[in-house]
Scaffold this motif. Structure first.
Motif: not given
Length: 538
Positions: A94, A98, A100, A203
């Motif tokens: 992401e 980041r 997930r 996350i």
């Protein structure tokens, strides 16, 4: 008549008259986890000060509260508990560095966790009619403890056992305090109750990748360092000698003439924006000053033409005149603004100075017997200041260039941590200068104040992070090192500093920070050796 100290009390210079060129609710089931994450490692050596202060001891900090967030799994078991079956993890990249992780825990693992929970309750629960340690039928035990309580404990157990396994793909990359379980606890309860398996999404921020443009461009830096003419040793020594000479004199009130160069005037100053049609005129609050003590010998430090506009003004007289803020003005919102200044001269003084000769040597600089000694000593001191300023300007220019040469997707957790560190340093400065009360400090440390700072300083914080990441990347790429004994000595000095201030400290964190400082110093040293650096005076 000598000027009384009460009449000539020094007043802070109005900001607009300083002409300078323009130059970062966890739920209970998560409290069981232990640390197992990479530190964000916000550095000390690249703080937004006039220059990075290398080898500066980590100093006591004001704690800035963390923003409220979703349940965090920022701490995990350091040792994985073997599972009876594999869990299924889907990783999705992401924005903002980041990742997930979508986790599905099969029935075999859920059942095993359920059995562990039941066994634990069996050991601890004191069920009426059953002696301690005796096996209690499961249905009776669940009824006694409470079905909902058992359900919650089971899900907690599943999370505790599986989260470290789910995080395997990001081990070593996950940033500390950045993990968030997105799935609501109620949703996990519903899934487990109906399907006898568990699904949850995690996350996590990961260490960002640094991309150089061009690749390895830092190896051939071409830097032009602008040095402020104010730090020129010769000029600074002359100004310091003049300042010391003036401090030995007295000031006398002037009543028979207007302002001349060399005089000191006490002024009331105000300014408004000026439009040709007179519409939209507004006050400029930062230009207002009452009782401003203006030394005309400092005319080059104020707004251009301000001094020329008030030469000749007499005590009790008011003058009004237009000025234009230059495009290089440090306050961006005032650059190019046409303003109408109004200045009232409240008091006017001239200096009565003793003759500058050998007799004043010891008063100008204790220990000196001749004027030449005074000049030489001041020049030597100013040369040291000039060299330090030159080195600091060079460091800043290099860091600024590095920032522009990299592309990086900054994780939000890293941004917030660095921003809070910068804000904490800012509060320490304010506290040192103003001695804030507990109420004032609490107000400035509130989540609202912190968030406003993070928003207003977004660009500055991002620049600091880019500099930090660039420096860290170069240290690794070039396999740079520093002596272990240097690290040990600096850590000991830093801890001694904390103890001297009677401040709590984390020895491991102090070691990390000192290591980062030494790494930064080593990188700048290496870059200076390989860069083409030129200097210019502004």
């Amino acid at each position: 008549m000598e000027l009384c100290s009460s009449t000539t009390a020094t007043t802070t210079t109005p900001p607009l008259l300083r002409f300078k060129s323009p130059l970062l609710s966890p739920t209970s089931y998560l409290s069981l986890f232990k640390p197992l994450l990479r530190s964000n490692k916000p550095t000390l050596y690249l703080s937004q000060k006039p220059s990075p202060s290398f080898l500066q001891h980590p100093s006591p900090r004001i704690t800035i509260p963390q923003a409220a967030s979703s349940p965090s799994a920022a701490a995990l078991d350091t040792v994985k508990d073997p599972l009876p079956a594999d869990i299924h993890v889907t990783e999705t990249q992401e924005p903002n560095s980041r990742v997930r992780l979508s986790v599905e825990v099969p029935s075999a693992v859920c059942d095993d966790c359920y059995k562990r929970v039941i066994n634990e309750f069996m050991k601890q629960a004191k069920v009426p009619g059953f002696r301690p340690g005796k096996k209690v039928p499961e249905s009776i035990l669940v009824s006694f403890v409470g079905k909902q309580h058992v359900l919650k404990a089971t899900i907690e157990s599943i999370l505790k056992r599986t989260l470290s396994h789910a995080m395997f793909s990001v081990t070593g990359r996950a940033l500390k305090d950045s993990i968030r379980i997105l799935t609501k606890f109620q949703e996990m309860e519903k899934t487990y109750s109906s399907l006898n398996l568990l699904r949850y999404d995690v996350i996590v921020d990961v260490a960002p990748e640094v991309k150089w443009i061009p690749e390895d461009g830092y190896k051939n830096l071409k830097i032009v360092v602008e040095i402020d003419s104010d730090i020129d040793a010769g000029r600074a020594a002359e100004q310091e000698l003049r300042r010391r000479h003036k401090s030995l004199g007295s000031m006398r009130i002037v009543t028979d003439r207007g302002l001349q160069i060399g005089d000191v005037a006490v002024l009331d100053i105000s300014a408004t924006t000026s439009d040709q049609d007179g519409a939209g005129v507004q006050k400029i609050p930062s230009a207002e000053s009452k009782g401003f003590q203006f030394d005309t010998e400092d005319g080059d430090k104020v707004l251009p033409d301000f001094l020329n506009s008030i030469v000749g003004i007499q005590r009790g007289e008011t003058k009004s005149f237009p000025l234009v803020f230059p495009e290089s003005w440090r306050q961006e919102n005032l650059r190019g603004v046409h303003a109408q200044f109004t200045v009232e001269c409240k008091e006017l003084f001239r200096r009565d100075l003793p003759e500058l000769d050998e007799a004043l040597a010891d008063k100008l600089l204790p220990g000196c017997t001749t004027l030449e000694q005074v000049k030489e000593s001041l020049l030597q001191r100013c040369k040291e200041v000039e060299q330090t300023a030159k080195e600091q300007a060079t460091d800043n220019a290099i860091l600024d260039q590095l920032r522009k040469m990299i592309e990086v997707d900054i994780p939000q957790s890293l941004f917030e941590e660095q921003g809070r560190q910068l804000y904490g340093s800012k509060l320490l400065e304010i506290q040192a200068n103003m001695k804030l009360s507990e109420q004032q400090l609490a107000s400035l440390s509130s989540p609202k104040a912190v968030n406003e700072y993070l928003e207003n300083q977004k660009e500055n914080i991002a620049s600091v992070i880019k500099q930090n990441l660039a420096v860290g990347d170069i240290f690794k790429r070039e396999n740079l090192q520093f002596p272990t004994e240097e690290l040990v000595a600096e850590v000991e000095n830093s801890i001694a500093e904390f103890k001297r201030h009677k401040q709590e400290y984390d020895e491991e964190r102090v070691k990390e920070q000192v290591q980062e400082i030494l790494e930064g110093a080593k990188v700048l040293e290496w870059l200076k050796e390989h860069a083409d650096i030129q200097y210019s005076t502004r």
